[in-house]
Design an enzyme around this catalytic site. Structure first.
Site, PDB file in Angstrom:
ATOM      1  CB  CYS A   1      -4.581   0.811  -2.860  1.00  0.00           C
ATOM      2  SG  CYS A   1      -6.125   0.193  -2.097  1.00  0.00           S
ATOM      3  CG  HIS A   2      -6.291   2.130   1.673  1.00  0.00           C
ATOM      4  ND1 HIS A   2      -7.134   1.221   0.943  1.00  0.00           N
ATOM      5  CD2 HIS A   2      -7.241   2.840   2.562  1.00  0.00           C
ATOM      6  CE1 HIS A   2      -8.008   1.301   1.213  1.00  0.00           C
ATOM      7  NE2 HIS A   2      -8.469   2.063   2.240  1.00  0.00           N
TER       8      HIS A   2
END
Length: 138
Positions: free
Chosen positions: A52-53
């Site tokens: 994800c991030h």
């Protein structure tokens, strides 16, 4: 969390997992000690997994030039600006670096992450992996 970043070094661990979310990776990437800790995994050619991030923190290590990665779509430009080759795939592996896009990719991410951790150190930057072939998890 059972240790402060001031108490840890990459050599004490077999692998690193950087979870996603927005706030956690954003705070981690601005902490010089965290960036040095993550860089230590690259220095020792140890497996790193980020979803994800999570790859935001990897950008700060200056270790992504030419590496194939994926992430949450909004990080594409940031990763490309860091020299990474961004692709839109559920899981991407590049010499022990495992990346995925979103929580829906968790099954593929976890499977590949476990494989890479079981393999142990990878030749990420010209360093030699363990010659004895013994890699312990834990």
């Amino acid at each position: 969390m059972d240790k402060d970043i001031k108490e840890v070094v990459a050599s004490s661990y077999d692998a690193l997992v950087l979870p996603g979310g927005v706030m956690n990776p954003d705070r981690l990437r601005t902490n010089d000690r965290v960036v040095a800790f993550v860089t230590g995994f690259f220095d020792e050619s140890k497996p790193i997994a980020a979803i994800c991030h999570g790859p935001w923190t990897l950008i700060e290590t200056d270790e992504l030039d030419g590496r194939k990665v994926t992430s949450y779509p909004s990080l594409k430009t940031d990763l490309e600006n860091a020299g990474a080759l961004w692709v839109d795939e559920e899981v991407v592996t590049d010499k022990g670096l495992v990346t995925s896009r979103t929580p829906k990719d968790l099954p593929a991410f976890c499977k590949k992450m476990i494989e890479e951790i079981a393999e142990g150190p990878h030749d990420q930057r010209g360093n030699e992996a363990r010659k004895d072939g013994v890699h312990q998890l834990g």
